[in-house]
Design a protein around this motif. Structure first.
Motif, short mmCIF file in Angstrom:
data_model
loop_
_atom_site.label_atom_id
_atom_site.label_comp_id
_atom_site.label_asym_id
_atom_site.label_seq_id
_atom_site.Cartn_x
_atom_site.Cartn_y
_atom_site.Cartn_z
N GLU A 191 11.15 -1.51 -13.85
CA GLU A 191 11.41 -1.06 -12.48
C GLU A 191 12.87 -0.63 -12.32
OE1 GLU A 191 9.92 -3.65 -9.43
OE2 GLU A 191 10.93 -2.54 -7.81
N LYS A 192 13.04 0.57 -11.80
CA LYS A 192 14.34 1.11 -11.36
C LYS A 192 15.43 0.94 -12.41
CE LYS A 192 16.07 1.90 -6.78
NZ LYS A 192 16.45 1.35 -5.49
N ILE A 212 8.30 2.31 -12.75
CA ILE A 212 8.44 2.63 -11.32
C ILE A 212 9.93 2.88 -11.11
CG2 ILE A 212 8.31 0.12 -10.77
CD1 ILE A 212 7.34 1.04 -7.92
N GLY A 213 10.28 4.13 -10.88
CA GLY A 213 11.70 4.48 -10.84
C GLY A 213 12.32 4.38 -12.21
N GLN A 221 2.69 5.07 -14.91
CA GLN A 221 3.47 4.92 -13.68
C GLN A 221 2.76 3.98 -12.73
OE1 GLN A 221 6.49 6.42 -13.13
NE2 GLN A 221 6.42 7.50 -15.09
N LEU A 223 2.97 2.82 -8.41
CA LEU A 223 3.59 2.94 -7.10
C LEU A 223 2.92 1.95 -6.15
CD1 LEU A 223 3.95 6.82 -6.51
CD2 LEU A 223 5.80 5.19 -6.94
N ASP A 227 3.35 2.97 0.26
CA ASP A 227 4.48 3.90 0.13
C ASP A 227 3.99 5.29 -0.23
OD1 ASP A 227 5.99 1.63 0.54
OD2 ASP A 227 6.65 1.45 -1.56
N MET A 228 3.09 5.38 -1.22
CA MET A 228 2.66 6.71 -1.69
C MET A 228 1.66 7.37 -0.74
SD MET A 228 -0.61 6.63 -3.06
CE MET A 228 -0.71 7.73 -4.45
N LYS A 236 12.36 5.41 1.60
CA LYS A 236 12.43 6.73 0.94
C LYS A 236 13.27 6.69 -0.33
CE LYS A 236 11.88 9.52 5.06
NZ LYS A 236 12.48 9.60 6.35
N LEU A 240 10.15 7.75 -5.25
CA LEU A 240 8.85 7.73 -4.57
C LEU A 240 8.34 9.15 -4.30
CD1 LEU A 240 6.57 6.20 -3.07
CD2 LEU A 240 8.01 6.31 -1.02
N ARG A 241 7.09 9.44 -4.72
CA ARG A 241 6.42 10.67 -4.27
C ARG A 241 5.35 10.27 -3.27
NH1 ARG A 241 4.32 15.15 -8.46
NH2 ARG A 241 6.52 15.03 -9.02
N VAL A 242 5.36 10.92 -2.09
CA VAL A 242 4.42 10.59 -1.03
C VAL A 242 3.28 11.62 -1.06
CG1 VAL A 242 4.13 10.25 1.45
CG2 VAL A 242 6.26 9.54 0.35
#
Ligand code: KIV
Length: 273
Positions: A191-192, A212-213, A221, A223, A227-228, A236, A240-242
């Motif tokens: 993560e990140k 994730i990140g 992946q 998410l 959030d998505m 935001k 993140l892709r929404v």
């Protein structure tokens, strides 16, 4: 390898996930916390569903994941497994259920598996939780490890900023990742962290690495569902892709229903007995 369920759906197993890495097929993972959403997520064709302790944030409204209990994770886990036919279901072990005493960790993991019917558990951390990881694996419970930003340690880090940017932390993460593979975990969430580091970990490990990140070069992946789907407009982060505006759709639908009730436009004669 897959297992046929009663509906003749091929259930994703840890062997499927291993085979996907060997064949270079990416793994799609997403979170879910309740029955209805789990059925929709499963129908969408994801390979793995994570009953994340992010339930603390998106389902309960807490600021961190720390308050979640084993009982709460079991409740959400059971709701999800009731709705899933195909995806491999992983349940987060909550803060306090595995960090200190390996025997407590084993007892927590056994309860989670027994009472939810899930396929695996996920634990945050590296060398410091090795004894717990070993004992849980010895009971035949598959584990997904989790390194990089580990939200259960937010009070130690002090922020949700990108982890392992400095060489010393990156080296420690690499060593923890190898340790988790050597102990027998079948997958690892990163993560990140910087994309280059995630790429290196993914190339060096034989187990499935899910980011994730963590950039595009991991084996898969993950998410957070809300959030998505666009249900969490204040969140935001760059990674993140929404994919939808479900939050707006819900608010619009509720507003239309409220207006119809107030104007007596609902129900109509056709909607009455
Ligand atoms: O709890 C969670 O949703 C997670 C993902 C962010 C990986 O651990």
């Amino acid at each position: 390898m897959s297992t046929n369920t009663t509906d003749n759906v091929k259930k994703v197993t840890t062997a499927t996930i291993r085979k996907m890495k060997a064949e270079g097929e990416k793994v799609a993972m997403i979170t879910a916390y309740d029955y209805t959403m789990a059925t929709l997520v499963d129908a969408g064709g994801v390979d793995m569903i994570l009953v994340g302790d992010s339930a603390s944030n998106v389902m309960v409204g807490n600021a961190t994941t720390l308050p979640m209990t084993v009982d709460q994770m079991i409740y959400h886990g059971r709701c999800v497994t009731n709705g899933v036919k195909r995806a491999l279901v992983v349940i987060d072990m909550p803060f306090g259920s595995y960090q200190g005493n390996p025997q407590v960790a084993l007892a927590s993991a056994i309860r989670i598996m027994k009472e939810t019917g899930a396929d695996a558990v996920k634990l945050e951390g590296g060398a410091e939780i090795a004894e717990s990881v070993k004992l849980i694996l010895s009971a035949g419970i598959p584990i997904v490890a989790h390194l990089g930003l580990t939200p259960q340690s937010i009070n130690k880090f002090g922020s949700y900023a990108v982890r392992a940017k400095e060489e010393a932390e990156a080296e420690r993460l690499l060593s923890d990742a190898h340790l988790m593979e050597d102990l027998g975990c079948f997958a690892l969430v990163l993560e990140k962290i910087p994309a280059a580091l995630a790429k290196r970990v993914t190339a060096e490990l034989g187990i499935t690495v899910i980011g994730i990140g963590a950039g595009p070069d991991t084996d898969g992946q993950v998410l957070v569902l809300q959030d998505m789907l666009g249900m969490n407009p204040g969140f935001k982060p760059k990674f993140l892709r929404v994919y939808a505006s479900v939050g707006d759709d819900i608010t619009r639908a509720i507003a239309a229903y409220t207006a119809d009730v107030k104007s007596a436009a609902f129900p109509s004669p056709e909607e009455s007995y």
